[in-house]
Design a protein around this motif. Structure first.
Motif, PDB file in Angstrom:
ATOM      1  N   THR A 553       9.433  81.542 -11.564  1.00  0.00           N
ATOM      2  CA  THR A 553       9.282  81.046 -10.197  1.00  0.00           C
ATOM      3  C   THR A 553       9.247  79.534 -10.292  1.00  0.00           C
ATOM      4  O   THR A 553       8.578  78.976 -11.169  1.00  0.00           O
ATOM      5  CB  THR A 553       7.990  81.557  -9.552  1.00  0.00           C
ATOM      6  OG1 THR A 553       6.889  81.234 -10.406  1.00  0.00           O
ATOM      7  CG2 THR A 553       8.047  83.065  -9.369  1.00  0.00           C
ATOM      8  N   ASP A 554       9.945  78.869  -9.390  1.00  0.00           N
ATOM      9  CA  ASP A 554      10.123  77.422  -9.488  1.00  0.00           C
ATOM     10  C   ASP A 554      10.456  77.095 -10.949  1.00  0.00           C
ATOM     11  O   ASP A 554       9.650  76.518 -11.677  1.00  0.00           O
ATOM     12  CB  ASP A 554       8.852  76.693  -9.036  1.00  0.00           C
ATOM     13  CG  ASP A 554       9.079  75.211  -8.882  1.00  0.00           C
ATOM     14  OD1 ASP A 554      10.246  74.776  -8.883  1.00  0.00           O
ATOM     15  OD2 ASP A 554       8.078  74.470  -8.783  1.00  0.00           O
ATOM     16  N   PRO A 555      11.610  77.477 -11.415  1.00  0.00           N
ATOM     17  CA  PRO A 555      11.906  77.581 -12.855  1.00  0.00           C
ATOM     18  C   PRO A 555      11.627  76.306 -13.658  1.00  0.00           C
ATOM     19  O   PRO A 555      11.837  75.195 -13.187  1.00  0.00           O
ATOM     20  CB  PRO A 555      13.397  77.912 -12.873  1.00  0.00           C
ATOM     21  CG  PRO A 555      13.692  78.511 -11.554  1.00  0.00           C
ATOM     22  CD  PRO A 555      12.777  77.835 -10.585  1.00  0.00           C
ATOM     23  N   ASP A 556      11.165  76.535 -14.891  1.00  0.00           N
ATOM     24  CA  ASP A 556      10.884  75.457 -15.833  1.00  0.00           C
ATOM     25  C   ASP A 556      12.045  75.324 -16.821  1.00  0.00           C
ATOM     26  O   ASP A 556      12.711  76.310 -17.157  1.00  0.00           O
ATOM     27  CB  ASP A 556       9.609  75.763 -16.621  1.00  0.00           C
ATOM     28  CG  ASP A 556       8.401  76.001 -15.722  1.00  0.00           C
ATOM     29  OD1 ASP A 556       8.487  75.700 -14.511  1.00  0.00           O
ATOM     30  OD2 ASP A 556       7.382  76.494 -16.250  1.00  0.00           O
ATOM     31  N   GLU A 561       8.375  79.785 -19.513  1.00  0.00           N
ATOM     32  CA  GLU A 561       7.871  79.465 -18.179  1.00  0.00           C
ATOM     33  C   GLU A 561       6.373  79.200 -18.302  1.00  0.00           C
ATOM     34  O   GLU A 561       5.628  80.016 -18.854  1.00  0.00           O
ATOM     35  CB  GLU A 561       8.157  80.639 -17.236  1.00  0.00           C
ATOM     36  CG  GLU A 561       7.926  80.356 -15.779  1.00  0.00           C
ATOM     37  CD  GLU A 561       9.019  79.493 -15.144  1.00  0.00           C
ATOM     38  OE1 GLU A 561      10.029  79.181 -15.814  1.00  0.00           O
ATOM     39  OE2 GLU A 561       8.841  79.121 -13.971  1.00  0.00           O
TER      40      GLU A 561
HETATM   41 CA    CA Z   1       7.716  77.542 -13.009  1.00  0.00          CA
END
Ligand code: CA
Ligand code: CA
Ligand code: CA
Length: 563
Positions: A553-556, A561
């Motif tokens: 989620t909200d990729p790193d 992640e």
């Molecule tokens: Ca993230």
């Protein structure tokens, strides 16, 4: 002389293997010219590729069938058998564990009804063992089982089956070139031990053989532990090799091919330890296959002679469609150029391709010229891999293509290289992600994390790449040089230079603040709090899960992640 006749084709196969040229590829002479940057061109508008979700597993994990038929018991006490070992007698019917047979002499394996079990006493040892298994009664749901049992005298170690003069321990499916479909067979919980003879195989699977499970075995001291021949026409289908310890075989751990092949959870230790030949590998898949899985295996010190790896680890040539290589661990202490990690390359004179290839979540430490080396793999997905190299040598972590395809081989294009984490402390040269003109077009390079240590020489780059027009996306990567030297790419000295040409508009160059990967933290490159990589990956083109299967989620940026 039956065995001699059977052996001849292996000589032919070996010849084919030897012309394969497994150890070609990138020389160690690559370096940057250091020339000035080309004038920035007007960036080509990047097309908007559709996100490619992480594909589901290419194949399920088939359950092992449950025994249903008559059990036959065997006990022998050769060599180093358990001190209380009580040998059986071949005049016994063998259906009572208290009155077992002794060995397979005179026992009609191939007349057994479907579902029969051939059980060896734990703690027992047999010598001159070989079993030719070609049973036309067996079925996939009611296979013939070869397994162990706990004898009343207390043996507990895996039954030790020491092969003798024949070249195989188990031969399944008929002699070489057999075209009659047979199987299934299950062989498990046994120690299969060769005598180090050249050309000896622990398990040989002839062609047109189905539903074979090789599980929880120890297979050691053969030339090749498991050798499969898919053949032409109706090949081998449904070969599952899992949770075995495959160690100290002089040439290779696994050689060959099958349809619906699963190689999972095995350990490969110190195979190819005599010559370290660049033509021999812990796993060598050749020929052709569909729907293959190589998952969760551990490769330790294969192809090592004198402390240095000089040969292969996981090598694939030929024609493969649908090959998933994930979550494997490949480590070496030291490697020279011929020591490849995951090498999937055209190498034969014949037409080759590696279609629908996924290489993800693997951890690869201290290999030679390249860690993930691909040729003729159109549309390959390379994601969530961790590549660590602490050696002072040339290295390309991800290389496409590794070599020039020959007539009939697929050309590369459309590769997706994303969310890999690459940690190179002191390369003398090389590129973390090296895509040359042969990589083709419609490429995606996004969300990769690249860290060069302070000991890196100046002749290294995070990237080598063809013109920007060849990319559907090249963005959101992090390229950091702890020593302040090195280049963003062979073409552009700095991220700013690259951005002027359209590359990595949302890229970063600051310290990613990752965990320092080591064998004590499972080579983690997890992000520390405050890492600039958090939330900085491509919002739609990143891998949908991270290396540990955590949804992004909200990729790193990188393989991990932040939790
Ligand atoms: Ca993230
Ligand atoms: Ca057969
Ligand atoms: Ca070829």
């Amino acid at each position: 002389m039956k065995n001699f006749r059977v052996r001849l084709p292996w000589v032919v196969l070996t010849a084919a293997v030897l012309v394969a040229g497994c150890s070609g590829g990138t020389s160690s002479s690559y370096g940057n010219s250091g020339s000035s940057n080309p004038a920035p061109s007007t960036p080509t508008p990047s097309p908007s590729p559709a996100p490619a979700p992480t594909p589901p597993p290419a194949s399920g994990q088939p359950p092992t069938p449950t025994p249903s038929g008559q059990a036959y018991y065997f006990s022998d006490c050769q060599d180093d058998a358990h001190p209380d070992c009580v040998p059986g007698n071949n005049v016994n019917p063998g259906t009572d564990p208290a009155a077992p047979k002794r060995d397979l002499a005179g026992f009609n394996l191939n007349g057994l009804p479907a579902g029969s079990q051939v059980l060896f006493a734990r703690g027992g040892t047999w010598t001159n063992f070989s079993a030719f298994v070609y049973n036309l009664n067996a079925t996939a749901s009611e296979p013939i089982f070869f397994d162990s049992y706990s004898p009343p005298w207390g043996g507990s170690a895996r039954p030790r089956l020491r092969a003798g003069a024949t070249f195989y321990g188990f031969q399944f499916g008929g002699t070489y070139g057999n075209t009659v479909v047979d199987g299934g067979y299950v062989v498990r919980n046994l120690k299969l031990e060769g005598v180090g003879a050249a050309g000896s195989w622990g398990v040989f699977i002839g062609s047109a053989t189905r539903s074979i499970f090789i599980e929880h075995m120890e297979i050691t001291n053969f030339a090749i532990a498991i050798h499969m021949q898919n053949g032409s026409g109706d090949g081998n289908r449904g070969v599952t090799i899992r949770h075995n310890d495959i160690a100290l075989n002089t040439s290779m751990g696994i050689l060959g091919d099958a349809l619906d092949l699963v190689i999972e959870g095995n350990t490969f230790r110190n195979n190819n330890y005599v010559t370290g030949s660049g033509f021999e590998h812990a796993i060598y898949l050749g020929g052709h296959g569909t729907n293959g899985v190589v998952r969760g295996n551990v490769f330790v010190d294969n192809s090592v002679v004198g402390g240095v790896c000089t040969g292969g680890n996981l090598t694939v040539h030929g024609q493969w469609d649908g090959l998933l290589i994930e979550n494997n661990l490949i480590t070496q202490a030291a490697s020279d150029g011929g020591c490849y990690g995951i090498s999937i390359n055209s190498a034969y004179d014949t037409a080759e391709w590696f279609r629908n290839l996924v290489v993800r979540g693997n951890t690869i430490v201290n290999l030679g010229n390249c860690s993930i080396c691909l040729t003729s793999a159109p549309g390959a997905i390379v994601e969530n891999n961790v590549i660590v190299n602490t050696q002072n040598r040339y290295h390309a972590a991800i290389l496409i293509p590794d070599r020039t395809p020959q007539a009939g081989d697929d050309l590369d294009s459309g590769a997706i290289v994303r969310n890999n984490s690459i940690y190179l402390t002191q390369p003398s040269a090389g590129d973390a992600i090296r895509l040359t003109a042969g990589a083709g077009s419609n490429l995606q390079v996004v969300s990769n994390l690249i860290y060069f240590g302070a000991g890196a020489s100046s002749t290294h780059s995070c990237f080598a790449h063809p013109a920007y027009a060849n990319f559907a996306a090249f963005d959101n990567n992090l390229c950091h040089h702890a020593g302040g030297n090195g280049r963003w790419s062979a073409s552009y000295a700095t991220l700013a230079n690259a951005q002027a040409a359209g590359f990595d508009i949302d890229g970063l160059s600051s310290d990613p603040l990752t965990v320092v990967p080591s064998n004590t933290n499972d080579w983690s490159m997890a992000l520390a709090a405050g890492s600039p990589a958090i939330g900085a990956a491509h919002p739609t083109l990143s891998a949908t899960q991270d290396k540990l299967s955590v949804p992004r989620t909200d990729p790193d940026i990188g393989a991990f992640e932040r939790q």
